[in-house]
Scaffold this motif. Structure first.
Motif, mmCIF file in Angstrom:
data_model
loop_
_atom_site.group_PDB
_atom_site.id
_atom_site.type_symbol
_atom_site.label_atom_id
_atom_site.label_comp_id
_atom_site.label_asym_id
_atom_site.label_seq_id
_atom_site.Cartn_x
_atom_site.Cartn_y
_atom_site.Cartn_z
ATOM 1 N N GLN A 455 -5.139 -6.138 -5.777
ATOM 2 C CA GLN A 455 -5.870 -5.060 -5.695
ATOM 3 C C GLN A 455 -7.236 -5.493 -6.490
ATOM 4 O O GLN A 455 -7.448 -7.362 -6.826
ATOM 5 N N GLU A 626 -8.475 -3.004 -1.306
ATOM 6 C CA GLU A 626 -8.454 -1.583 -1.744
ATOM 7 C C GLU A 626 -7.831 -0.542 -0.854
ATOM 8 O O GLU A 626 -8.273 -0.337 0.473
ATOM 9 N N LYS A 627 -6.737 -0.211 -1.962
ATOM 10 C CA LYS A 627 -5.730 1.288 -0.717
ATOM 11 C C LYS A 627 -5.500 0.520 0.364
ATOM 12 O O LYS A 627 -5.280 1.577 1.378
ATOM 13 N N ASN A 694 -3.372 2.052 -13.517
ATOM 14 C CA ASN A 694 -3.791 1.710 -11.643
ATOM 15 C C ASN A 694 -2.005 1.253 -11.362
ATOM 16 O O ASN A 694 -1.789 0.369 -10.681
ATOM 17 N N GLU A 697 -1.559 1.749 -7.591
ATOM 18 C CA GLU A 697 -1.842 -0.174 -6.501
ATOM 19 C C GLU A 697 -1.233 -0.447 -7.065
ATOM 20 O O GLU A 697 -0.615 -1.071 -6.157
ATOM 21 N N ASN A 700 2.025 -0.176 -4.980
ATOM 22 C CA ASN A 700 2.018 -0.653 -3.353
ATOM 23 C C ASN A 700 2.239 -2.411 -3.413
ATOM 24 O O ASN A 700 2.755 -2.605 -2.372
#
Ligand SMILES: Nc1ncnc2c1ncn2[C@@H]1O[C@H](COP(=O)(O)OP(=O)(O)OP(=O)(O)O)[C@@H](O)[C@H]1O
Length: 847
Positions: A455, A626-627, A694, A697, A700
């Motif tokens: 990220q 970002e995402k 976070n 994120e 992920n």
């Protein structure tokens, strides 16, 4: 102007220009100069008055130390003139300055000064004689009379004074003249000439004695106490910059060495004692004195500095780019991890090629310190087991981070990786843990790839590039550069393999994924050519997607490669001051080190063969996701398309999908080989934050990384564009080390022998049925041989500094052999490329 009877100015010019040494005429005081052509004067009418005495053969300058001899050499009017000048100087000290002024008259003005019509002695010489006599009769502290300068070299001494004491070599030299020792051979003199107006009336030049030139020991002669006597000092006063403070220019000339050699000099007194130093309590008595004292101090200081911290001098050199990795690699290269060099001699099993190595780096949160306890509660690391355990902060009973607690306690999620680096891990730990193995593979002939992932603002660039402020903060790219060269040098010494390293750097930036050659400015010297129109991706039927036309610049040293790194960083769009978050997210830099190598080997039948090839180390600083890992493309506002595509590719690979969507983005096209091909040793460094804020994120990222970690690479349908040292075999079946391809042999033996005679550490792959796999059929061929297949020596090789030409496979050859031997027969391929190589003009220059 001083005048004397019996003086004519007619013929003064020539001798003044040529100097003052007279060969074969004892009645004339010889003056030091190597340029003298005295025989002309011997034949002149005036010189008939002089007695003749042949000088020793080769005597460039005859030292005169006996005053009586000098007196005897002059005719009577001249002797009168000398004593007249002498007495005037004694009576009136300012008269001495006047004489000095006249002696410093530029040579071009000496024509009118004249010489004695009886003995041809120039007037200048008489003035010097007078000053010399003055110096002998005056107190040692008499300063402004440096009319005589000791000039000596061992060679001079041995020639002109074979039997005399070496302690008295002296000769006269006109002030303001540069003295060159003729035929000094390995030993010479260095003269410091001070130009400028402020020294009028004092010394204009001094010659530095170089008695121990061969040893690199230099000294300045103290002439007539011109330099102060050495005194014990508590410390050296730093000399002010000579040029700045005095408005003078100091030039150094030497007959046998360059001025840079002077930085190695050590100033000493003529007795060999340490260089004269002065205490501040004894101020120099004249500008000239102070100049030379400061010069001596300066030289002494610089010599000491150079001796003790040689590399720091380089480090202080300013970089023309915003970063200076060149300087830090030159001055303080990172120490190579022990495992790197150990493996040079132990190339055995080479497992791990069939999968991407995944390492996790946990980045310290920039949040308030009290969030540390949260970090402990949501993230646990077991470094020994290389495991990361994630607890959902929302379900944690200790949560204080404002997460809404769920009713049920979530099961902790445990993930294992190849390595986990905690917040406390140093750059050195991360670099040695990730780089060493990949570099070994590259030197062994396979491709390697290291890339960062994660990220925004989690230190991806810090991991890959690092900072140039210290060795400890260097990132993977500079460390890889330094260690690659180290390994290459080891390998070179051990096996005799010859290497050449080239560098390319490309950026993929913007949402449209534009390609930018980051080294085009360096290679062309053009400022506007940053975005090379020529750079593009090309789909090759044999090799797959290849980047074309990027600058590939030769880097014979790690410093040069680091210089290209500095240049690439500077050209990257994120370095622009106006670069925003989007720019950074959408910028990926691919820094590639291309390693070309070859070696000659004897074959069993008395012939020899050349083996070699190319391998590449891709070091990639990816933009931020970002995402990116969210389920749908639409969910991320500032989505980075490249990384989204990368996520899809990884998912497809992990799921064993038939279609891998490499072509969705340029980034994934470029990473095809690294991610999917078994012939590339790939390491991914995923970054997560230790902040519970976070968590989503981080989860992920960890999940994707874990998928990659479990993923198995497959044999590529394309030939590797590298030398293909790594055999294309399934994970777990690789038992042979990566290897170089053999080129066609000369004179029998060779490939079909199935032998690899030179390096016992490298078992033969030719007997391995898997060796004749697609991996050995490179579409880029490195040319190491000249016409007739003979090896090219270093001297013969030339380097046009351009990228190596792309050598496509000849389709007809491919078709012809494909049915029988796979895509292309090995020897046929080699012969085809060799033929091309012989026609090729360019060659690589090897280190
Ligand atoms: N482990 C670390 N130690 C010290 N400083 C760090 C560390 N990690 C990151 N930083 C600092 O944090 C800042 C952001 O790091 P960096 O730019 O490398 O992050 P990034 O993930 O590459 O950012 P971007 O999302 O812009 O690509 C930098 O100033 C960097 O020096």
């Amino acid at each position: 102007m001083i005048s004397a009877p019996g003086w004519s100015g007619a013929d003064g010019q020539g001798s003044a220009e040529r100097g003052f040494t007279v060969e074969g005429c004892p009645s004339v005081v010889p003056m030091a100069s190597g340029d003298v052509t005295p025989r002309k004067r011997l034949h002149s009418a005036e010189e008939a008055h002089c007695c003749s005495r042949p000088a020793p053969e080769g005597a460039g300058s005859i030292p005169i130390s006996e005053e009586t001899e000098e007196k005897a050499a002059l005719c009577q009017p001249c002797q009168r003139k000398v004593s007249e000048l002498h007495h005037s100087s004694l009576k009136e000290p300012s008269y001495t300055s006047l004489l000095l002024d006249q002696l410093q008259t530029p040579r071009g003005h000496e024509a009118g000064l004249g010489r004695c019509q009886v003995c041809s002695t120039p007037l200048l010489q008489l003035r010097q004689e007078a000053l010399h006599a003055l110096s002998l009769t005056s107190a040692p502290s008499f300063l402004p009379q440096p009319a005589r300068i000791t000039v000596s070299t061992s060679k001079q001494m041995s020639r002109s004074q074979p039997s005399s004491s070496s302690s008295s070599p002296s000769s006269l030299m006109a002030l303001g003249e540069r003295h060159r020792v003729q035929g000094a051979g390995s030993k010479g003199s260095v003269q410091v000439t001070v130009a400028g107006t402020q020294l009028t009336g004092s010394l204009g030049s001094v010659t530095i004695q170089t008695q121990q030139y061969l040893e690199g020991m230099w000294s300045i002669s103290r002439v007539n106490n011109f330099l102060p006597q050495p005194k014990p000092v508590s410390g050296l006063t730093a000399g002010a910059d000579v040029q700045a403070s005095e408005g003078q220019t100091a030039t150094l000339t030497t007959a046998t060495t360059t001025s840079t050699a002077l930085t190695h000099c050590r100033l000493r007194g003529h007795t060999g004692i340490p260089a004269p130093s002065v205490t501040p309590s004894h101020p120099p008595s004249s500008p000239a004195t102070s100049f030379f004292v400061r010069a001596a101090q300066k030289l002494n200081l610089s010599s000491k500095r150079k001796k003790h911290q040689p590399s720091l001098l380089h480090a202080q050199e300013p970089s023309i780019y915003p970063t200076n990795f060149t300087g830090i690699l030159q001055a303080l290269p990172p120490p190579a991890p022990p495992c790197l060099l150990r493996a040079v001699s132990k190339v055995k099993d080479n497992p791990g090629m069939g999968k991407v190595k995944v390492m996790m780096r946990i980045c310290p949160s920039l949040e308030a310190p009290d969030s540390g306890s949260d970090s402990q509660s949501f993230l646990k690391v077991d470094s020994r087991k290389k495991q990361v355990t994630l607890y959902d902060p929302a379900s944690s009973p200790h949560s204080s981070s404002g997460h809404r607690r769920s009713a049920t306690v979530a099961v902790p999620k445990i993930f294992a990786f190849d390595a986990v680096f905690t917040q406390d891990a140093s750059q050195a730990e991360v670099c040695s843990g990730t780089v060493a193995e990949v570099i070994q593979s590259v030197v062994n002939g396979a491709d390697g790839c290291i890339f960062s992932f994660g990220q925004v603002k989690l230190g991806k660039t810090y991991t890959m590039i690092g900072k140039d402020s210290s060795t400890q903060s260097l990132g993977i790219v500079p460390c890889a550069i330094s260690w690659l060269f180290k390994l290459i040098n080891e390998r070179k010494e051990k096996t005799g393999t010859r290497f050449s390293v080239r560098v390319s750097a490309v950026e993929i930036f913007g949402k449209d994924e534009e390609l930018k050659d980051l080294l085009s400015e360096v290679s062309t010297g053009s400022l506007q050519d940053g975005q090379s129109p020529g750079i593009h991706l090309k789909e090759d039927p044999i090799c797959g997607t290849q980047l074309q036309n990027q600058s590939e610049l030769r880097a014979p040293t790690p410093e040069k490669a680091a210089f290209f790194l500095d240049a690439a960083i500077s050209a990257r769009s994120t370095t622009r001051p106006d670069a925003d978050e989007d720019d950074r997210r959408n910028s990926h830099m691919l820094f590639t080190l291309h390693v070309y190598q070859y070696r000659m080997e004897k074959s069993g039948k008395g012939g020899s063969k050349v083996s070699g090839g190319r391998s590449r180390l891709h070091l990639i600083d990816l933009g931020s996701c970002e995402k990116v890992l969210s389920k749908s493309r639409d969910s991320g506002g500032g989505l980075c398309l490249s990384l989204n595509a990368l996520g899809n590719v990884i998912m497809a690979l992990a799921n064993g999908a038939k279609h891998i969507p490499y072509r969705d983005s340029k980034l994934t096209m470029l990473l095809t080989e690294s991610l999917g091909n078994i012939n590339c040793r790939t390491t991914m460094i995923a970054h997560i934050s230790d902040s519970p804020n976070n968590y989503a994120e981080s989860l992920n990222t960890i999940q994707l990384a874990s998928r990659i970690h479990r993923m198995r690479k497959k044999k590529s349908k394309y030939a590797s564009s590298s030398s293909g040292g790594e055999s294309s075999c399934e994970e777990g079946r690789i038992r042979k080390p990566p290897h170089l391809r053999p080129f066609p042999h000369r004179g029998g033996g060779g490939v079909e022998d199935g032998q690899w005679p030179l390096d016992p550490d490298l078992p033969c792959l030719m007997s391995d049925p898997e060796y004749a796999s697609s991996s050995e059929q490179s579409c880029d061929t490195v040319i190491y041989v000249g016409p007739g297949g003979t090896a090219i020596s270093d001297r013969e090789l030339s380097d046009n500094e351009g990228p190596p030409a792309f050598v496509p496979i000849i389709p007809s050859l491919n078709r012809k052999r494909s049915g029988k031997d796979g895509p292309m027969d090995r020897d046929h391929f080699f012969n085809a490329t060799l033929l091309r190589s012989c026609r090729r003009d360019w060659m690589y220059r090897w280190q």
